[in-house]
Design a protein around this motif. Structure first.
Motif, PDB file in Angstrom:
ATOM      1  N   GLU A 168       0.826  -1.212   0.000  1.00 10.67           N
ATOM      2  CA  GLU A 168       0.000   0.000   0.000  1.00 10.67           C
ATOM      3  C   GLU A 168       0.859   1.259   0.000  1.00 10.67           C
ATOM      4  N   ASN A 169       1.957   1.217   0.744  1.00  9.34           N
ATOM      5  CA  ASN A 169       2.868   2.368   0.765  1.00  9.34           C
ATOM      6  C   ASN A 169       3.513   2.601  -0.597  1.00  9.34           C
ATOM      7  N   LYS A 170       3.764   1.515  -1.326  1.00 13.03           N
ATOM      8  CA  LYS A 170       4.436   1.634  -2.625  1.00 13.03           C
ATOM      9  C   LYS A 170       3.472   1.966  -3.759  1.00 13.03           C
ATOM     10  N   TYR A 171       2.292   1.337  -3.731  1.00 11.20           N
ATOM     11  CA  TYR A 171       1.390   1.441  -4.882  1.00 11.20           C
ATOM     12  C   TYR A 171      -0.036   1.824  -4.501  1.00 11.20           C
ATOM     13  N   GLY A 172      -0.226   2.362  -3.334  1.00 10.79           N
ATOM     14  CA  GLY A 172      -1.584   2.619  -2.826  1.00 10.79           C
ATOM     15  C   GLY A 172      -2.456   3.435  -3.763  1.00 10.79           C
ATOM     16  N   ASN A 173      -1.895   4.489  -4.360  1.00 12.00           N
ATOM     17  CA  ASN A 173      -2.702   5.328  -5.251  1.00 12.00           C
ATOM     18  C   ASN A 173      -3.146   4.556  -6.490  1.00 12.00           C
ATOM     19  N   LEU A 174      -2.275   3.690  -7.025  1.00  7.40           N
ATOM     20  CA  LEU A 174      -2.617   2.898  -8.199  1.00  7.40           C
ATOM     21  C   LEU A 174      -3.658   1.828  -7.862  1.00  7.40           C
ATOM     22  N   PHE A 175      -3.510   1.210  -6.701  1.00 12.33           N
ATOM     23  CA  PHE A 175      -4.474   0.196  -6.278  1.00 12.33           C
ATOM     24  C   PHE A 175      -5.848   0.834  -6.061  1.00 12.33           C
ATOM     25  N   GLN A 176      -5.853   2.047  -5.498  1.00 10.69           N
ATOM     26  CA  GLN A 176      -7.113   2.754  -5.272  1.00 10.69           C
ATOM     27  C   GLN A 176      -7.795   3.084  -6.601  1.00 10.69           C
ATOM     28  N   MET A 177      -7.010   3.561  -7.564  1.00 14.97           N
ATOM     29  CA  MET A 177      -7.552   3.861  -8.891  1.00 14.97           C
ATOM     30  C   MET A 177      -8.127   2.610  -9.537  1.00 14.97           C
ATOM     31  N   TYR A 178      -7.387   1.512  -9.444  1.00 16.36           N
ATOM     32  CA  TYR A 178      -7.839   0.258 -10.035  1.00 16.36           C
ATOM     33  C   TYR A 178      -9.170  -0.185  -9.417  1.00 16.36           C
ATOM     34  N   GLU A 179      -9.268  -0.132  -8.079  1.00 17.34           N
ATOM     35  CA  GLU A 179     -10.478  -0.589  -7.405  1.00 17.34           C
ATOM     36  C   GLU A 179     -11.680   0.274  -7.772  1.00 17.34           C
ATOM     37  N   LYS A 180     -11.466   1.571  -7.936  1.00 12.39           N
ATOM     38  CA  LYS A 180     -12.574   2.459  -8.310  1.00 12.39           C
ATOM     39  C   LYS A 180     -13.093   2.142  -9.709  1.00 12.39           C
ATOM     40  N   ILE A 181     -12.204   1.758 -10.590  1.00 13.39           N
ATOM     41  CA  ILE A 181     -12.598   1.494 -11.978  1.00 13.39           C
ATOM     42  C   ILE A 181     -13.169   0.088 -12.142  1.00 13.39           C
ATOM     43  N   VAL A 182     -12.519  -0.899 -11.535  1.00 16.93           N
ATOM     44  CA  VAL A 182     -12.889  -2.305 -11.758  1.00 16.93           C
ATOM     45  C   VAL A 182     -13.833  -2.849 -10.682  1.00 16.93           C
ATOM     46  N   ASP A 183     -13.848  -2.189  -9.523  1.00 17.98           N
ATOM     47  CA  ASP A 183     -14.662  -2.628  -8.380  1.00 17.98           C
ATOM     48  C   ASP A 183     -14.217  -3.989  -7.851  1.00 17.98           C
ATOM     49  N   GLU A 184     -12.910  -4.203  -7.843  1.00 15.95           N
ATOM     50  CA  GLU A 184     -12.330  -5.389  -7.219  1.00 15.95           C
ATOM     51  C   GLU A 184     -11.141  -4.962  -6.379  1.00 15.95           C
ATOM     52  N   ASN A 185     -10.932  -5.629  -5.250  1.00 15.32           N
ATOM     53  CA  ASN A 185      -9.844  -5.302  -4.342  1.00 15.32           C
ATOM     54  C   ASN A 185      -8.557  -5.986  -4.812  1.00 15.32           C
ATOM     55  N   PRO A 186      -7.589  -5.235  -5.357  1.00 22.76           N
ATOM     56  CA  PRO A 186      -6.375  -5.864  -5.909  1.00 22.76           C
ATOM     57  C   PRO A 186      -5.442  -6.432  -4.849  1.00 22.76           C
ATOM     58  N   TYR A 187      -5.681  -6.096  -3.566  1.00 22.32           N
ATOM     59  CA  TYR A 187      -4.889  -6.709  -2.505  1.00 22.32           C
ATOM     60  C   TYR A 187      -5.316  -8.158  -2.276  1.00 22.32           C
ATOM     61  N   VAL A 188      -6.549  -8.474  -2.687  1.00 14.12           N
ATOM     62  CA  VAL A 188      -7.104  -9.806  -2.471  1.00 14.12           C
ATOM     63  C   VAL A 188      -7.219 -10.593  -3.773  1.00 14.12           C
ATOM     64  N   THR A 189      -7.712  -9.913  -4.822  1.00 18.69           N
ATOM     65  CA  THR A 189      -7.909 -10.542  -6.134  1.00 18.69           C
ATOM     66  C   THR A 189      -6.882  -9.980  -7.114  1.00 18.69           C
ATOM     67  N   PRO A 190      -6.199 -10.817  -7.874  1.00 13.00           N
ATOM     68  CA  PRO A 190      -5.193 -10.310  -8.821  1.00 13.00           C
ATOM     69  C   PRO A 190      -5.754  -9.241  -9.751  1.00 13.00           C
ATOM     70  N   MET A 191      -4.946  -8.227 -10.033  1.00 11.85           N
ATOM     71  CA  MET A 191      -5.326  -7.214 -11.012  1.00 11.85           C
ATOM     72  C   MET A 191      -5.455  -7.840 -12.393  1.00 11.85           C
ATOM     73  N   MET A 192      -6.272  -7.216 -13.223  1.00 14.50           N
ATOM     74  CA  MET A 192      -6.309  -7.566 -14.638  1.00 14.50           C
ATOM     75  C   MET A 192      -5.640  -6.431 -15.420  1.00 14.50           C
ATOM     76  N   ILE A 193      -4.749  -6.783 -16.341  1.00 16.65           N
ATOM     77  CA  ILE A 193      -4.069  -5.790 -17.164  1.00 16.65           C
ATOM     78  C   ILE A 193      -4.080  -6.233 -18.621  1.00 16.65           C
ATOM     79  N   TYR A 194      -3.827  -5.268 -19.509  1.00 15.91           N
ATOM     80  CA  TYR A 194      -3.747  -5.574 -20.944  1.00 15.91           C
ATOM     81  C   TYR A 194      -2.961  -4.461 -21.614  1.00 15.91           C
ATOM     82  N   PRO A 195      -2.226  -4.761 -22.680  1.00 17.98           N
ATOM     83  CA  PRO A 195      -1.468  -3.709 -23.366  1.00 17.98           C
ATOM     84  C   PRO A 195      -2.394  -2.705 -24.055  1.00 17.98           C
ATOM     85  N   ALA A 196      -1.912  -1.493 -24.183  1.00 16.47           N
ATOM     86  CA  ALA A 196      -2.665  -0.450 -24.884  1.00 16.47           C
ATOM     87  C   ALA A 196      -1.709   0.422 -25.672  1.00 16.47           C
ATOM     88  N   VAL A 197      -2.242   1.032 -26.725  1.00 17.72           N
ATOM     89  CA  VAL A 197      -1.452   1.992 -27.493  1.00 17.72           C
ATOM     90  C   VAL A 197      -1.237   3.226 -26.629  1.00 17.72           C
TER      91      VAL A 197
END
Length: 368
Positions: free
Chosen positions: A135-164
């Protein structure tokens, strides 16, 4: 191409949300090892946490044991798309892989327990301590991810994909940053000078600053100084009249066209062709298909596009139609150029021209 983005959740979205590459410092990238598990996850019948370690394919660690999840971004991006194209994608669209922090949480938790003299065998304590570090290292990114995907990345693996990320490189410039067109300058990542397959951190900003602050004020000034006494250029010339009539004719064509689809409809279809067949990894078969598909799409665009409003007022849809018309030409040019260039080099990667390790196979004799 940026490999660490939040995937789209359906066809109604066209853009992915960019996150930080720093996440790959601690996250492990994987997909289900079995096709049936990937399908079950896409259908909501299984969760990623249901899969054991043996049922997961940490494909970057498997393919590149020396670098693992820290392979260069072009390699990570191509590998993710290859796994998804093969049917192992994990979200509803099939265009996502997992970025898992469970191992990092446990590793950091054990380190903290030892440092603080706490019980390193208490799993709940280890998870809590490790989560605090992440959380200290990536807290802001994890918070952004949870707001968009509605999943807790500390518990459930993040989903990612390449983009242009954006288009870079390619335009030839001299030391004054002038292109082969007299008086036309090209700066930043749009010229060829500094960038290959991997844009170094912040180099886009730095090249723009360097070119804009330290080069152009002198080179453009020198060029303009020779034209300062030219005076007003007459528009009463046949070349100007021809150019004006060509533009007016195209504008009128769009406004008088009684089509059934919006400009965005065609723009999105073009983007899909470019991503699938003229994107981060190219091959002759896909490029030939793209050339044919773009030509057919352009014909349909001029026949069936609908532009509301009129051409004598501020009309952003008309402006967009003119831009998409240019994109159709540019997309075909990209595909033809990539098909002609029988090598892999820089941001251009042809699948037929790679080493056994998946590295670019250049042909400097014919293309340098």
């Amino acid at each position: 191409i940026h490999p660490t983005c939040i995937p789209v959740s359906g066809d109604h979205q066209s853009k992915l949300t960019l996150m930080s590459e720093s996440l790959r410092n601690d996250g492990r990238i994987w997909v289900p090892a079995k096709m049936e598990d990937a399908k079950a996850i896409r259908e909501g019948k299984k969760k990623p946490t249901d899969l054991t370690e043996e049922e997961r394919d940490y494909y970057l660690e498997r393919r590149y044991p020396s670098f693992g999840n820290l392979v260069p971004r072009d390699v990570a991006s191509r590998a993710a798309k290859e796994r998804c194209d093969a049917g192992f994608g994990v979200n509803k669209t099939g265009e996502a892989v997992y970025l898992d922090f469970a191992a990092a949480i446990m590793r950091y938790g054990k380190e903290q327990a030892k440092v603080r003299g706490l019980n390193a065998e208490d799993e709940n304590l280890i998870k809590r301590l490790g989560t605090e570090v992440i959380e200290n290292k990536y807290g802001n990114l994890f918070q952004m991810y949870e707001k968009i995907v509605d999943e807790n990345p500390y518990v459930t693996p993040m989903m990612i994909y390449p983009a242009v990320h954006y288009t870079m490189g390619g335009v030839w410039v001299d030391y004054n940053l002038m292109t082969t067109i007299e008086g036309c300058y090209c700066i930043g990542e749009s010229n060829f000078s500094d960038h290959g397959a991997n844009r170094l951190g912040a180099s886009a900003l730095m090249q723009g600053l360097a070119d804009g602050y330290f080069v152009l004020p002198y080179t453009i000034g020198e060029y303009l100084s020779k034209d300062i006494r030219t005076g007003k250029i007459s528009t009463d010339l046949p070349e100007f009249v021809e150019a004006e009539n060509n533009v007016r004719s195209q504008l009128e064509r769009f406004m008088n066209n009684n089509g059934t689809h919006t400009v965005d409809h065609f723009h999105k279809r073009l983007g899909k062709i470019m991503w699938d067949k003229v994107g981060m990894a190219r091959n002759a078969e896909g490029l030939n298909e793209a050339i044919d598909e773009i030509a057919a799409l352009r014909e349909e665009f001029y026949r069936d596009v609908k532009v509301p409003g009129d051409m004598y007022s501020f009309n952003q849809e008309l402006e967009k139609a003119m831009r998409v018309a240019d994109f159709l030409e540019l997309g075909e040019l990209f595909a033809k150029d990539a098909l002609h260039r029988n090598e892999s080099c820089g941001g251009h990667f042809r699948e037929e021209y790679q080493t056994e390790d998946g590295e670019a196979q250049r042909d400097d004799e014919n293309f340098a």
